[in-house]
Design an enzyme around this catalytic site. Structure first.
Site, short mmCIF file in Angstrom:
data_model
loop_
_atom_site.label_atom_id
_atom_site.label_comp_id
_atom_site.label_asym_id
_atom_site.label_seq_id
_atom_site.Cartn_x
_atom_site.Cartn_y
_atom_site.Cartn_z
N HIS A 75 5.49 3.60 7.52
CA HIS A 75 4.59 2.70 8.54
C HIS A 75 5.30 1.47 9.04
CE1 HIS A 75 0.26 3.94 6.89
NE2 HIS A 75 0.89 4.78 7.15
N TYR A 203 -6.88 -3.78 7.11
CA TYR A 203 -7.36 -4.63 6.09
C TYR A 203 -8.79 -5.20 7.06
CZ TYR A 203 -2.93 -4.15 3.49
OH TYR A 203 -2.17 -3.73 3.00
N PRO A 295 -4.30 -6.10 -6.57
CA PRO A 295 -3.65 -5.02 -5.90
C PRO A 295 -3.66 -5.59 -4.49
CG PRO A 295 -5.95 -4.49 -6.55
CD PRO A 295 -5.46 -5.54 -7.37
N LYS A 299 1.70 -5.07 -4.64
CA LYS A 299 2.92 -5.40 -5.20
C LYS A 299 3.28 -4.82 -6.61
CE LYS A 299 4.67 -7.79 -2.01
NZ LYS A 299 5.36 -6.91 -0.95
N TYR A 387 5.44 -9.13 2.73
CA TYR A 387 4.55 -7.87 2.75
C TYR A 387 5.67 -6.76 2.60
CZ TYR A 387 0.97 -4.23 4.06
OH TYR A 387 0.20 -3.27 4.09
P1 FAD Z 1 1.96 1.95 -16.14
O1 FAD Z 1 1.94 2.87 -14.88
O2 FAD Z 1 0.91 1.37 -16.52
O3 FAD Z 1 2.87 3.00 -17.06
C1 FAD Z 1 2.69 2.77 -18.43
C2 FAD Z 1 2.86 4.01 -19.27
O4 FAD Z 1 2.76 3.75 -20.73
C3 FAD Z 1 1.51 4.61 -19.04
O5 FAD Z 1 1.64 5.97 -18.64
C4 FAD Z 1 0.90 4.57 -20.32
O6 FAD Z 1 -0.21 5.78 -20.63
C5 FAD Z 1 1.99 4.42 -21.51
N1 FAD Z 1 1.45 3.75 -22.59
C6 FAD Z 1 0.60 2.69 -22.81
N2 FAD Z 1 0.59 2.40 -24.17
C7 FAD Z 1 1.48 3.27 -24.77
C8 FAD Z 1 2.01 3.29 -26.26
N3 FAD Z 1 1.48 2.70 -27.15
N4 FAD Z 1 2.66 4.26 -26.40
C9 FAD Z 1 3.19 5.11 -25.39
N5 FAD Z 1 2.80 5.05 -24.29
C10 FAD Z 1 2.04 4.00 -24.06
N6 FAD Z 1 -0.70 -1.15 -7.56
C11 FAD Z 1 -0.83 -1.05 -6.33
O7 FAD Z 1 0.35 -1.63 -5.71
N7 FAD Z 1 -1.72 -0.77 -5.47
C12 FAD Z 1 -2.81 -0.41 -6.24
O8 FAD Z 1 -3.77 0.26 -5.38
C13 FAD Z 1 -2.98 -0.22 -7.62
N8 FAD Z 1 -4.22 0.21 -8.15
C14 FAD Z 1 -4.28 0.20 -9.58
C15 FAD Z 1 -5.34 0.81 -10.24
C16 FAD Z 1 -5.27 0.86 -11.82
C17 FAD Z 1 -6.33 1.48 -12.52
C18 FAD Z 1 -4.06 0.29 -12.34
C19 FAD Z 1 -4.24 0.27 -14.05
C20 FAD Z 1 -3.02 -0.31 -11.75
C21 FAD Z 1 -3.07 -0.09 -10.42
N9 FAD Z 1 -1.83 -0.64 -9.59
C22 FAD Z 1 -1.76 -0.61 -8.35
C23 FAD Z 1 -0.65 -1.35 -10.17
C24 FAD Z 1 0.51 -0.41 -10.41
O9 FAD Z 1 -0.16 1.07 -10.50
C25 FAD Z 1 1.36 -0.61 -11.69
O10 FAD Z 1 1.81 -1.95 -11.18
C26 FAD Z 1 2.05 0.46 -11.89
O11 FAD Z 1 1.56 1.57 -12.34
C27 FAD Z 1 3.26 -0.13 -13.06
O12 FAD Z 1 4.03 1.09 -13.63
P2 FAD Z 1 4.50 0.71 -15.19
O13 FAD Z 1 5.31 1.99 -15.54
O14 FAD Z 1 4.96 -0.55 -15.56
O15 FAD Z 1 3.14 0.63 -16.04
C1 PHB Z 2 -3.15 1.54 -1.49
O1 PHB Z 2 -3.14 2.34 -0.84
O2 PHB Z 2 -3.44 1.71 -2.55
C2 PHB Z 2 -2.86 0.00 -1.19
C3 PHB Z 2 -2.33 -0.14 0.04
C4 PHB Z 2 -2.24 -1.57 0.71
C5 PHB Z 2 -2.75 -2.77 -0.17
C6 PHB Z 2 -3.28 -2.19 -1.39
C7 PHB Z 2 -3.33 -0.84 -1.91
O3 PHB Z 2 -2.30 -3.79 0.03
#
Ligand code: FAD
Ligand code: PHB
Length: 396
Positions: A75, A203, A295, A299, A387
């Site tokens: 994009h 948006y 979200p 970021k 952004y």
């Molecule tokens: P996570 O992806 O949370 O990974 C952590 C992992 O550790 C998971 O697989 C979990 O199962 C595992 N875990 C937890 N506890 C334990 C344990 N005790 N022992 C072993 N394993 C464990 N960001 C955006 O930019 N846009 C979005 O639309 C967006 N939507 C989101 C929706 C939801 C419901 C959530 C929760 C987050 C969202 N985010 C979004 C944020 C983004 O997905 C996260 O910032 C990203 O997943 C971070 O990655 P991570 O690996 O640090 O953590």
């Molecule tokens: C998404 O596609 O999940 C998304 C995209 C842009 C945003 C937030 C979420 O600003």
């Protein structure tokens, strides 16, 4: 209890943990990844989808972007709708950088396959991992693997276990400072098998609440609606979701949004959280385990990848020649980006959402900021740099 050993024990197989394992393996550093959920669960979990260019570049340099390069949607701008009109923000013209739409679970699938191909150790369904002795030179993680109790001796523990993980909990109270903010609304997100209504994200700021039209593939759209903070999904039957989306995306004289089958739905809380420092002894926290953002600005995943870039480099330096400087400075190196991401996410959240109970004065301030963004090149450039993630490398 069976004794196992590795160099880095990684708790969590989300994007942070898997990417760390992969980057370490490229440097010949061994790890064991312990994940609470099943492989199917982590590969299907619908979450983020917008990758900054720096994130894509890192995945490419690490050799895990083959499918991302083929299937990711690049994009160069997005649409901003308010007061019944649409404006385009051409962030690539303003910054030279692009973003790529590619589901987080696809990144996770690609990383798991790369670990598998390299014979890496990723254990799923491990729900009792507990790190210990992280304040000594001999940390360990105890857990059950295949029905057998094991103790994994390691040099370092990486806490990549998300916001609800166990690693942050093993740090003694008082050693960490936390900062938190909760917003009085949430996002209801749906995935629908409908080709995106537009090639670019939309948006939409509306007095009934914010709405976002995003996508995952040319056949799958991702849409979000601002809803109340603890909104039960049962109160949102399909027809109500589509009616609300149509209202919030409406343009003066424009075509109405089409509806389609909803494949999945969920409510995401809007919360900010930071823990400082992001390390304690030989335990290093990364990604959502150390910080989360609402979200709005997409970021979360990109900040997690930025942490892992720093942590992988610091561990590589330690294994290459025993230098501790980068490890000691890990938290400091990450936190400037973390707070920059917090600030931009908070700013974008307040730009896009009517706050419950706000007065007309506050609503008009938001309108003035929106107008600035679409009429001032200076305002749009500053916005676009944050952004696309160009503002982060400037921090050094
Ligand atoms: P996570 O992806 O949370 O990974 C952590 C992992 O550790 C998971 O697989 C979990 O199962 C595992 N875990 C937890 N506890 C334990 C344990 N005790 N022992 C072993 N394993 C464990 N960001 C955006 O930019 N846009 C979005 O639309 C967006 N939507 C989101 C929706 C939801 C419901 C959530 C929760 C987050 C969202 N985010 C979004 C944020 C983004 O997905 C996260 O910032 C990203 O997943 C971070 O990655 P991570 O690996 O640090 O953590
Ligand atoms: C998404 O596609 O999940 C998304 C995209 C842009 C945003 C937030 C979420 O600003």
């Amino acid at each position: 209890m069976r004794a196992l050993g590795t160099q880095v024990a990684i708790v969590g197989a989300g994007p942070s943990g898997l990417l760390l394992a992969h980057l370490l393996a490229l440097q010949g550093i061994e790890s064991i990844v312990l994940e609470r959920q099943s492989r199917e669960h982590v590969e299907q979990r619908v979450r983020a989808g917008l990758l900054e260019q720096g994130t894509v570049d890192l995945l490419r340099a690490a050799g895990v972007a083959g499918r991302l390069d083929r299937e990711g949607l690049v994009h160069e701008g997005f649409a901003l709708r308010f007061d019944g009109a649409e404006h385009r923000v051409d962030f690539t013209e303003l910054t030279g950088w692009t973003t790529t739409m590619y589901g987080q679970q696809e990144v996770v699938k690609d990383l798991i396959r790369a670990r598998e191909a390299a014979g890496g150790h990723v254990h799923f369904g491990v729900d009792d991992a507990v790190p210990g002795s992280v304040d000594t030179d001999a940390p360990r993680v105890r857990c059950t693997l295949g029905g057998e109790r094991v103790e994994i001796a390691c040099d370092f523990v990486a806490g990549c276990d998300g916001f609800h993980g166990v690693c942050r909990q093993v740090v003694p109270a008082g050693a960490l400072t936390t900062y938190e903010h909760t917003y009085p609304f949430a996002w209801l997100g749906i995935l629908t098998s409908l080709p995106p209504a537009s090639e670019e994200l939309i948006y939409a700021v509306h007095e009934r609440g914010f709405a976002l039209h995003s996508m995952r593939t040319p056949a799958i759209s991702r849409l979000y609606l601002q809803v109340g903070p603890d909104e039960p999904l049962a109160r949102w039957p399909d027809e109500r979701i589509w009616t609300e989306l149509r209202t919030r995306f409406a343009l003066d004289g424009g075509a109405a949004l089409k509806d389609g089958p909803i494949l999945s739905r969920g409510v995401t809380a809007m919360r900010s959280f930071v823990v400082e420092p992001m390390q304690y002894g030989r335990l290093f926290l990364a990604g959502d385990a150390a910080h989360i953002v609402p979200p709005s600005a997409a970021k979360g995943l990109n900040l997690a990848v930025a942490d892992i870039r720093v942590l992988a480099a610091a561990l590589s330096a330690w294994y290459a020649d025993g230098t501790r400087e980068l490890l000691d400075g890990y938290s400091r190196a990450c936190l400037a980006s973390v707070w920059q991401g917090q600030e931009f996410s908070a700013w974008m959240t307040s730009l896009l959402h009517p706050f419950p109970g706000e007065d007309r004065y506050a609503a008009n301030l938001r309108r003035a900021r929106l107008r600035d963004l679409v009429t001032s090149r200076a305002a749009a450039t500053a916005f676009a740099e944050s952004y696309v993630g160009l503002a982060r490398p400037r921090l050094g």
